[in-house]
Design a protein around this motif. Structure first.
Motif, PDB file in Angstrom:
ATOM      1  N   UNK A 183      37.297 -30.011  46.254  1.00 44.66           N
ATOM      2  CA  UNK A 183      36.542 -28.815  45.872  1.00 44.66           C
ATOM      3  C   UNK A 183      37.271 -28.041  44.781  1.00 44.66           C
ATOM      4  N   UNK A 184      38.574 -27.903  44.905  1.00 46.62           N
ATOM      5  CA  UNK A 184      39.345 -27.197  43.874  1.00 46.62           C
ATOM      6  C   UNK A 184      39.184 -27.894  42.526  1.00 46.62           C
ATOM      7  N   UNK A 185      39.181 -29.228  42.550  1.00 50.93           N
ATOM      8  CA  UNK A 185      38.984 -29.972  41.305  1.00 50.93           C
ATOM      9  C   UNK A 185      37.600 -29.694  40.719  1.00 50.93           C
ATOM     10  N   UNK A 186      36.572 -29.676  41.556  1.00 51.07           N
ATOM     11  CA  UNK A 186      35.219 -29.390  41.076  1.00 51.07           C
ATOM     12  C   UNK A 186      35.101 -27.963  40.537  1.00 51.07           C
ATOM     13  N   UNK A 187      35.828 -27.052  41.141  1.00 54.14           N
ATOM     14  CA  UNK A 187      35.822 -25.651  40.712  1.00 54.14           C
ATOM     15  C   UNK A 187      36.776 -25.375  39.550  1.00 54.14           C
ATOM     16  N   UNK A 188      37.634 -26.329  39.251  1.00 53.73           N
ATOM     17  CA  UNK A 188      38.720 -26.120  38.288  1.00 53.73           C
ATOM     18  C   UNK A 188      39.522 -24.878  38.698  1.00 53.73           C
ATOM     19  N   UNK A 189      39.895 -24.866  39.983  1.00 53.60           N
ATOM     20  CA  UNK A 189      40.610 -23.731  40.567  1.00 53.60           C
ATOM     21  C   UNK A 189      41.747 -24.248  41.439  1.00 53.60           C
ATOM     22  N   UNK A 190      42.599 -23.334  41.878  1.00 53.77           N
ATOM     23  CA  UNK A 190      43.690 -23.698  42.777  1.00 53.77           C
ATOM     24  C   UNK A 190      43.154 -23.991  44.172  1.00 53.77           C
ATOM     25  N   UNK A 191      43.871 -24.819  44.894  1.00 52.21           N
ATOM     26  CA  UNK A 191      43.523 -25.132  46.270  1.00 52.21           C
ATOM     27  C   UNK A 191      43.874 -23.965  47.183  1.00 52.21           C
ATOM     28  N   UNK A 192      43.083 -23.783  48.211  1.00 52.16           N
ATOM     29  CA  UNK A 192      43.360 -22.767  49.229  1.00 52.16           C
ATOM     30  C   UNK A 192      44.700 -23.054  49.898  1.00 52.16           C
ATOM     31  N   UNK A 193      45.031 -24.312  50.046  1.00 52.98           N
ATOM     32  CA  UNK A 193      46.300 -24.725  50.659  1.00 52.98           C
ATOM     33  C   UNK A 193      47.487 -24.098  49.930  1.00 52.98           C
ATOM     34  N   UNK A 194      47.365 -24.002  48.621  1.00 48.92           N
ATOM     35  CA  UNK A 194      48.444 -23.453  47.808  1.00 48.92           C
ATOM     36  C   UNK A 194      48.351 -21.933  47.739  1.00 48.92           C
ATOM     37  N   UNK A 195      47.187 -21.409  47.440  1.00 41.04           N
ATOM     38  CA  UNK A 195      47.053 -19.961  47.279  1.00 41.04           C
ATOM     39  C   UNK A 195      47.292 -19.218  48.585  1.00 41.04           C
ATOM     40  N   UNK A 196      46.992 -19.864  49.711  1.00 38.42           N
ATOM     41  CA  UNK A 196      47.230 -19.262  51.020  1.00 38.42           C
ATOM     42  C   UNK A 196      48.552 -19.662  51.627  1.00 38.42           C
ATOM     43  N   UNK A 197      49.337 -20.454  50.905  1.00 36.35           N
ATOM     44  CA  UNK A 197      50.630 -20.953  51.373  1.00 36.35           C
ATOM     45  C   UNK A 197      50.531 -21.506  52.799  1.00 36.35           C
ATOM     46  N   UNK A 198      49.595 -22.428  52.977  1.00 41.97           N
ATOM     47  CA  UNK A 198      49.335 -23.017  54.281  1.00 41.97           C
ATOM     48  C   UNK A 198      50.377 -24.041  54.702  1.00 41.97           C
ATOM     49  N   UNK A 199      51.014 -24.702  53.772  1.00 46.57           N
ATOM     50  CA  UNK A 199      51.950 -25.776  54.096  1.00 46.57           C
ATOM     51  C   UNK A 199      52.931 -25.460  55.208  1.00 46.57           C
TER      52      UNK A 199
END
Length: 166
Positions: free
Chosen positions: A56-72
Motif C-alpha cells: 500500500x505504501x508503494x501504491x501511495x508513494x508514501x512511507x509505511x505505517x511500520x516505519x512512521x509508527x515505529x512498530x518494529x
C-alpha cells in the motif's frame, strides 16, 4: 457492485479472521510453532500486515505505517521497511516476538484503515493503471490489491489453523 466494492468487500473480510486467530492469546502462544522452523501465529499476522503495509505504501508513494509508527520494536525488531518476512528462514521467523496480541491487532488495524481509505477513493481507471511492469503481463493496481487480499486470506487462515492446534 463495481470493482472497488469487490475489493472493499475482500479487504473487509480479513479483520474478523485476524481478530479470531489472535483473540485471547498470550505472547507465548503467539510465538508457539507446531514444529521447529514452522511459522507462528504471531509471525503470520505480522507478515500479512507487513506485506499489505509495504504494498500500500508503494501504491501511495508514501512511507509505511511500520516505519512512521515505529512498530518494529513492538515485535522485537527494527522498523526496517524492507523487512516484510518474505522468504524468511526458520531463524528469521523466530525473531518476530510480538509483545501481545493487541500489538498485532493495533498494527493490523492501522494498516487496514489506511487500505480501506485508499481503495475507497479509487476509480475503475485507477484500478487499470499499470503499477509494476517487471512482470508479464504487467501488474495493474487492481491486480496488486487482489494479490494482497489473497496473501492476507491465506496467512489469516494459516494462523487460524495454528490456533486450532494450540
Amino acid at each position: 457492485m463495481d470493482a472497488k466494492d469487490i475489493l472493499l468487500d475482500g479487504f473487509g473480510r480479513i479483520p474478523d479472521e485476524v481478530t479470531g486467530a489472535l483473540h485471547g492469546l498470550t505472547a507465548e502462544q503467539l510465538r508457539w510453532a507446531p514444529a521447529e522452523g514452522a511459522n507462528t501465529i504471531g509471525w503470520l499476522i505480522w507478515h500479512l500486515t507487513r506485506v499489505q503495509d509495504s504494498h500500500l505504501a508503494e501504491l501511495l508513494a508514501a512511507d509505511q505505517i511500520y516505519v512512521t509508527g515505529d512498530w518494529g520494536p513492538k515485535f522485537g525488531l527494527k522498523s526496517d521497511p524492507s523487512d516484510t518476512g518474505y522468504g524468511d528462514s526458520a531463524g528469521q521467523i523466530s525473531r518476530v516476538e510480538p509483545r501481545s496480541a493487541q500489538v498485532l491487532l493495533d498494527y493490523y488495524q492501522a494498516v487496514h484503515d489506511r487500505t480501506v481509505d485508499y481503495v475507497s477513493g479509487l476509480s475503475d481507471a485507477d484500478l487499470d493503471e499499470v503499477v509494476d511492469d517487471r512482470w508479464d503481463p504487467p501488474v495493474t493496481r487492481g491486480v496488486r490489491l487482489v494479490s494482497v487480499i489473497d496473501d492476507d486470506a491465506q496467512h489469516a487462515g494459516q494462523a487460524a489453523y495454528l490456533r486450532g492446534l494450540l
